[in-house]
Design a protein around this motif. Sequence first.
Motif, PDB file in Angstrom:
ATOM      1  N   CYS A  52       0.838  -1.199   0.000  1.00 40.47           N
ATOM      2  CA  CYS A  52       0.000   0.000   0.000  1.00 40.47           C
ATOM      3  C   CYS A  52       0.877   1.254   0.000  1.00 40.47           C
ATOM      4  O   CYS A  52       0.630   2.205  -0.750  1.00 40.47           O
ATOM      5  N   ARG A  88      -6.281   0.024  -4.245  1.00 37.33           N
ATOM      6  CA  ARG A  88      -5.023   0.099  -3.505  1.00 37.33           C
ATOM      7  C   ARG A  88      -4.525   1.533  -3.385  1.00 37.33           C
ATOM      8  O   ARG A  88      -4.055   1.942  -2.326  1.00 37.33           O
ATOM      9  N   THR A  89      -4.628   2.289  -4.461  1.00 35.44           N
ATOM     10  CA  THR A  89      -4.157   3.670  -4.393  1.00 35.44           C
ATOM     11  C   THR A  89      -5.094   4.520  -3.527  1.00 35.44           C
ATOM     12  O   THR A  89      -4.634   5.423  -2.830  1.00 35.44           O
ATOM     13  N   ASP A  91      -6.790   3.313  -0.910  1.00 34.70           N
ATOM     14  CA  ASP A  91      -6.432   2.914   0.455  1.00 34.70           C
ATOM     15  C   ASP A  91      -5.143   3.616   0.880  1.00 34.70           C
ATOM     16  O   ASP A  91      -5.034   4.111   2.002  1.00 34.70           O
ATOM     17  N   ALA A  92      -4.181   3.636  -0.007  1.00 37.62           N
ATOM     18  CA  ALA A  92      -2.896   4.282   0.289  1.00 37.62           C
ATOM     19  C   ALA A  92      -3.104   5.752   0.640  1.00 37.62           C
ATOM     20  O   ALA A  92      -2.457   6.278   1.553  1.00 37.62           O
TER      21      ALA A  92
END
Length: 164
Positions: A52, A88-89, A91-92
């Motif tokens: 992440c 994912r991006t 969440d990051a």
Amino acid sequence: MHSIPVAEVFASLDAAVQALGALDWGGLAAGQQLEALEQLETVRRKAAAASCDLAAAIERDDEKVLGGVAHRVIADVLRTTVAEARRRTRDAAQLASRTTLDGQALPPLLPATAKAWHAGLLDLDHLRAIQKFLRDLPDDIHPDRVEKAEAFLAEKATELRPDQ
């Protein structure tokens, strides 16, 4: 500042995972097996958190290097869907430390969740439950109460299954 030898770290990680795969789990008592399973899960979760963080770094560099298509490049490299790469991006963006335009450090948007996430105490389902709860809150909830709710949920997520 000391440079981290990325290739060496990944070689060590790969060797450790291969060694884990070669272990005879049947030789352990049931309690030891469960303890080993818990340790392995924590390491898996920490690896997901590192992934992440790496997605966040790629996203930050996106405009300079990739021309605004980080999620597509990530999807191609990981052989996953574009939707998964976007997730994912996103969440990051909530779990990674941030910086202002003038370089001032800011905490993650979900600071308590990020701390537990990076410690390997949460899995993706825990994260989704926290995100959904916070997303569904009414807009007129005071930010202090939202922050307290996020911290409470992150703490409980370290003790309970996501479905609890």
